[in-house]
Design a protein around this motif. Structure first.
Motif, PDB file in Angstrom:
ATOM      1  N   SER A  47       0.834  -1.212   0.000  1.00 27.71           N
ATOM      2  CA  SER A  47       0.000   0.000   0.000  1.00 27.71           C
ATOM      3  C   SER A  47       0.860   1.250   0.000  1.00 27.71           C
ATOM      4  N   VAL A  48       1.880   1.261   0.841  1.00 28.67           N
ATOM      5  CA  VAL A  48       2.776   2.415   0.908  1.00 28.67           C
ATOM      6  C   VAL A  48       3.516   2.611  -0.420  1.00 28.67           C
ATOM      7  N   LEU A  49       4.016   1.525  -0.989  1.00 30.47           N
ATOM      8  CA  LEU A  49       4.768   1.633  -2.240  1.00 30.47           C
ATOM      9  C   LEU A  49       3.876   2.055  -3.399  1.00 30.47           C
ATOM     10  N   TYR A  50       2.646   1.566  -3.457  1.00 25.62           N
ATOM     11  CA  TYR A  50       1.721   2.001  -4.493  1.00 25.62           C
ATOM     12  C   TYR A  50       1.361   3.478  -4.335  1.00 25.62           C
ATOM     13  N   LEU A  51       1.229   3.930  -3.106  1.00 28.73           N
ATOM     14  CA  LEU A  51       0.954   5.360  -2.872  1.00 28.73           C
ATOM     15  C   LEU A  51       2.110   6.233  -3.345  1.00 28.73           C
ATOM     16  N   ILE A  52       3.325   5.738  -3.203  1.00 31.76           N
ATOM     17  CA  ILE A  52       4.491   6.477  -3.703  1.00 31.76           C
ATOM     18  C   ILE A  52       4.399   6.629  -5.219  1.00 31.76           C
ATOM     19  N   SER A  53       4.088   5.562  -5.910  1.00 36.09           N
ATOM     20  CA  SER A  53       3.951   5.614  -7.375  1.00 36.09           C
ATOM     21  C   SER A  53       2.849   6.579  -7.792  1.00 36.09           C
ATOM     22  N   ILE A  54       1.715   6.480  -7.140  1.00 31.49           N
ATOM     23  CA  ILE A  54       0.591   7.370  -7.458  1.00 31.49           C
ATOM     24  C   ILE A  54       0.946   8.813  -7.150  1.00 31.49           C
ATOM     25  N   GLY A  55       1.664   9.035  -6.060  1.00 25.86           N
ATOM     26  CA  GLY A  55       2.098  10.391  -5.718  1.00 25.86           C
ATOM     27  C   GLY A  55       2.985  10.997  -6.790  1.00 25.86           C
TER      28      GLY A  55
END
Length: 109
Positions: A69-77
């Motif tokens: 979840s954290v890593l996907y949020l980084i990509s989306i950010g």
């Protein structure tokens, strides 16, 4: 499509990058070329983070959901920051990966 629109589209998944690259190939200005390099950096980062998620899921299955979840949020950010920069017609490098993307993908001219 104009170059500003193509710059925005380039951040929306790999397909968006491919569309922006080929539709803008003939009429690309500095703005589009810059955002194509930055967006390709986001694509590479997302791919690398996907690999990290797979490794973590096998080693620590209990932590996989949180870490993914954290890593996907980084990509989306990164995608959101890139889209906002492209919409504002700014050639501002993305945090951490921006300068690397510019150097590594300098073949996009």
């Amino acid at each position: 499509m104009d170059n500003k629109t193509l710059s925005i589209v380039s951040y929306i998944t790999v397909i968006g990058w491919i569309v922006a690259f080929f539709l803008g190939k003939e009429k690309a200005d500095n703005l589009l070329k810059y955002h194509l390099r930055q967006a390709l950096g986001v694509v590479v980062l997302s791919f690398a983070l996907g690999i990290v998620i797979q490794v973590v899921a096998r080693i620590l299955p209990a932590m996989a959901m949180l870490i993914s979840s954290v890593l996907y949020l980084i990509s989306i950010g990164y995608m959101v920051i890139g889209i906002l920069n492209a919409a504002g017609e700014k050639q501002k490098p993305l945090p951490i990966i921006g300068q690397w993307s510019d150097k590594t993908f300098s073949f996009i001219k």
